[in-house]
Scaffold this active site. Structure first.
Site, PDB file in Angstrom:
ATOM      1  N   SER A  42       0.849  -1.190   0.000  1.00 36.38           N
ATOM      2  CA  SER A  42       0.000   0.000   0.000  1.00 36.38           C
ATOM      3  C   SER A  42       0.884   1.239   0.000  1.00 36.38           C
ATOM      4  O   SER A  42       2.085   1.172   0.289  1.00 36.38           O
ATOM      5  CB  SER A  42      -0.933   0.017   1.221  1.00 36.38           C
ATOM      6  OG  SER A  42      -0.175   0.094   2.418  1.00 36.38           O
TER       7      SER A  42
ATOM      8  N   ARG B 188       0.685   5.794   0.664  1.00 37.18           N
ATOM      9  CA  ARG B 188      -0.106   6.906   1.198  1.00 37.18           C
ATOM     10  C   ARG B 188       0.659   8.193   1.018  1.00 37.18           C
ATOM     11  O   ARG B 188       1.884   8.197   0.881  1.00 37.18           O
ATOM     12  CB  ARG B 188      -0.420   6.699   2.685  1.00 37.18           C
ATOM     13  CG  ARG B 188       0.805   6.757   3.601  1.00 37.18           C
ATOM     14  CD  ARG B 188       1.012   5.458   4.305  1.00 37.18           C
ATOM     15  NE  ARG B 188       2.189   5.464   5.147  1.00 37.18           N
ATOM     16  CZ  ARG B 188       2.159   5.587   6.460  1.00 37.18           C
ATOM     17  NH1 ARG B 188       1.011   5.755   7.084  1.00 37.18           N
ATOM     18  NH2 ARG B 188       3.256   5.546   7.169  1.00 37.18           N
TER      19      ARG B 188
ATOM     20  N   ASP C 154      12.547   3.306   3.260  1.00 42.70           N
ATOM     21  CA  ASP C 154      11.568   3.549   4.319  1.00 42.70           C
ATOM     22  C   ASP C 154      12.099   3.206   5.709  1.00 42.70           C
ATOM     23  O   ASP C 154      11.757   3.865   6.696  1.00 42.70           O
ATOM     24  CB  ASP C 154      10.250   2.826   4.039  1.00 42.70           C
ATOM     25  CG  ASP C 154      10.405   1.354   3.703  1.00 42.70           C
ATOM     26  OD1 ASP C 154      11.497   0.785   3.910  1.00 42.70           O
ATOM     27  OD2 ASP C 154       9.426   0.761   3.202  1.00 42.70           O
TER      28      ASP C 154
ATOM     29  N   THR D  74       5.053  -6.587   8.708  1.00 41.09           N
ATOM     30  CA  THR D  74       4.998  -7.917   8.109  1.00 41.09           C
ATOM     31  C   THR D  74       6.311  -8.655   8.373  1.00 41.09           C
ATOM     32  O   THR D  74       6.332  -9.841   8.679  1.00 41.09           O
ATOM     33  CB  THR D  74       4.764  -7.793   6.595  1.00 41.09           C
ATOM     34  OG1 THR D  74       3.521  -7.109   6.387  1.00 41.09           O
ATOM     35  CG2 THR D  74       4.686  -9.165   5.955  1.00 41.09           C
TER      36      THR D  74
ATOM     37  N   ASN E 214      17.020  -9.139   9.111  1.00 41.19           N
ATOM     38  CA  ASN E 214      15.622  -9.173   8.692  1.00 41.19           C
ATOM     39  C   ASN E 214      15.045 -10.529   9.061  1.00 41.19           C
ATOM     40  O   ASN E 214      15.493 -11.554   8.552  1.00 41.19           O
ATOM     41  CB  ASN E 214      15.536  -8.940   7.181  1.00 41.19           C
ATOM     42  CG  ASN E 214      14.121  -8.667   6.718  1.00 41.19           C
ATOM     43  OD1 ASN E 214      13.171  -8.806   7.468  1.00 41.19           O
ATOM     44  ND2 ASN E 214      13.978  -8.301   5.459  1.00 41.19           N
TER      45      ASN E 214
ATOM     46  N   GLY F 204       3.904  -0.860  12.608  1.00 38.14           N
ATOM     47  CA  GLY F 204       2.616  -1.450  12.965  1.00 38.14           C
ATOM     48  C   GLY F 204       2.690  -2.429  14.120  1.00 38.14           C
ATOM     49  O   GLY F 204       1.761  -2.533  14.924  1.00 38.14           O
TER      50      GLY F 204
END
Length: 532
Positions: free
Chosen positions: A50, A52, A287, A311, A348, A460
């Protein structure tokens, strides 16, 4: 010097290599930053699922984030490759910038003062010769599609390249872990390069958007550090890697660092969107660079420990220089450039992907799953009954995740397998917390630093109270959760510093973030578990 944005950590307004010097309307000296008039900036934040555009309003020593436009980002098969629809993203970004301008005007502000762009790493667009540096759409100069890192074209490329430059040598040169999707390996198999017109450029995704906004081509350093081609600790490509790969350095645009001005919005585009010819400022365009910049850590003598949680979970330390030892390579760590000369030394690992994929299976089977209720039930479920290895490659692909987790769960007692969704989620979160513990302890050992007193969780996953508490228990240190919108906050903050609304003093951006968000602290409720 670090390979990240700190290629020139000075922020005194002097001209720096990699971008034009542009006077920014509204810039004020540091001493006046606290009294600066409120201003609004637009943060374009693109994720792998996504995107924004957020309006960031900076006033009275705080940042307020206001969503202007959210949109989906979907992979599609194009020209026989899994690709991003950059045309659709560009259309959505334009809509979002117009919406952000309207929101700023509704708040009584004069409109947007600047724009910054961040996205996921490694993927790139091929852009034709700069005969006209003012494209009206991606099609006007882009050559082919933006092929996604999940495409299978790079299968085996890393192994083949290691026959020319060993994996250990690559890590020593670049500090980058050999992931199959690294930009280096994508370029190795990109059949379009042989027929590229002279003067063409490969632009990482945020740089491609910046090109569409301004007509200028630059390579932002925090993102360049993820490609597998940037020399560790330097603002330069590794010539040994490029020569071995047969990649011409002329394929890449000059470097630019966060806080530098890329250019101004093209006049035709500005008029069409009604946003004015405002500056586009380079931010931590990877990011994660923007997210870690917004970690609300207070000044301390040791490194900042963080998890950028979503995620996937990126867990590591913010350090002054890369760690390029063979031990770090063997442990699977990587070095990514950060803002102001920092290095993100990280691993990661799996994150909430395991939970979200399990929920997807249950819902496909006809069950309605409320995440908050499920996490509450998992918190009430008895602990320490099952474990999995979240790093097991069998959990990388989607599909019937709950079944795979149930089958792989190792019993710690008499029970054979998790029987309920709550038991399975409890198993997943306890396993993740112990993985976080192991990787953080490994990072400290490899960097030769003590375990910090606290761990910051942003993104998140910072909202997952159970996982945060389990992580605090496993590590035996405080876990500070928040902000959830770390990437957008970091994007806005670096723009604001360039505009003069934030001092250039060390720690000023993190102090601004602390004043702007509410944080939750989790303290250990049990003794940390010994490392197995």
């Amino acid at each position: 010097m670090n390979a990240g944005a700190g290629a020139d950590p000075r922020a005194d307004g002097a001209a720096r290599p990699g971008g034009p010097t542009v006077d920014i309307p509204g810039t004020v000296p540091d001493s006046a930053a606290d009294d600066a008039a409120p201003h609004a900036v637009a943060a374009v934040d693109l994720g792998a699922t996504s995107g924004r555009v957020m309006l960031g309003v900076v006033a009275r020593g705080r940042i307020e984030l206001v969503p202007a436009h959210r949109f989906e980002n979907r992979l599609e098969t194009r020209e026989e490759h899994l690709s991003w629809d950059l045309d659709a993203l560009w259309a959505e970004i334009q809509q979002g910038l117009a919406a952000a301008q309207d929101l700023a005007l509704l708040r009584g502000l004069p409109g947007l003062s600047s724009i910054g762009v961040d996205s996921w790493a490694v993927d790139y667009a091929l852009v034709g010769p700069a005969a006209s540096e003012a494209p009206t759409s991606p099609e006007a100069s882009r050559i082919g599609e933006v092929i996604a890192y999940r495409d299978t074209r790079t299968d085996g490329a890393a192994e083949r390249f290691s026959e020319q430059v060993s994996a250990a040598r690559q890590f020593a040169l670049t500090g980058t872990a050999q992931q199959p999707f690294n930009t280096l390996y994508q370029l190795l198999v990109d059949e379009r390069l042989a027929a590229l017109p002279a003067g063409s450029t490969a632009l990482l995704v945020p740089d491609a958007i910046g090109h569409l906004l301004t007509g200028r081509r630059r390579t932002e350093l925090t993102n360049a550090s993820t490609t597998g081609m940037l020399a560790a600790g330097e603002a330069a490509w590794s010539s040994e890697v490029l020569v071995a790969a047969g990649v011409d350095e002329a394929l890449f645009a000059p470097f630019i660092t966060p806080g530098e001005v890329l250019g101004t919005v093209r006049s035709e585009l500005a008029a069409r969107l009604g946003i004015g010819e405002v500056p586009v400022i380079a931010v931590g365009s990877h990011d994660t660079a923007s997210a870690v910049l917004a970690v609300p850590a207070a000044p301390s003598p040791g490194p900042v420990a963080f998890i950028s949680s979503g995620t996937w979970s990126l867990i590591g330390l913010e350090l002054p220089a890369p760690v390029t030892t063979e031990a770090a390579h063997e442990a699977g760590f990587t070095n990514e450039g950060g803002v102001d000369g920092t290095t993100r030394f990280l691993k990661n690992v799996s994150g909430m992907w395991l939970v979200s994929e399990s929920i997807r299976q249950w819902e496909e089977d006809g069950e309605h799953v409320d995440l908050d209720a499920l996490l509450a039930a998992a918190a009430d479920a008895p602990g320490n009954r099952f474990r999995i290895d979240p790093t097991d490659p069998q959990f990388l692909t989607p599909g019937r995740m709950a079944d795979r987790v149930q089958e792989a769960a190792r019993p710690l007692g008499a029970d054979e397998h998790p029987r309920t969704p709550a038991e399975l989620v409890r198993c997943l979160l306890e396993s993740l917390a112990e993985t976080y513990r192991d990787e953080m302890q490994a990072a400290c050992r490899l960097a030769r630093v003590d375990l910090p007193e606290r761990l910051h969780v942003v993104g998140g996953g910072s909202r997952n109270a159970l996982l945060n508490q389990l992580t605090a228990d496993a590590l035996g240190i405080e876990v500070v959760a928040g902000p959830m919108e770390a990437t957008a906050l970091g994007n806005v903050a670096i723009q604001s510093r360039a505009l003069g609304a934030v001092p250039h003093e060390p720690g000023a951006i993190r102090a601004l973030v602390r004043e702007s968000v509410e944080l939750t602290t989790f303290t250990p409720s049990t003794r940390p578990q010994p490392v197995s």
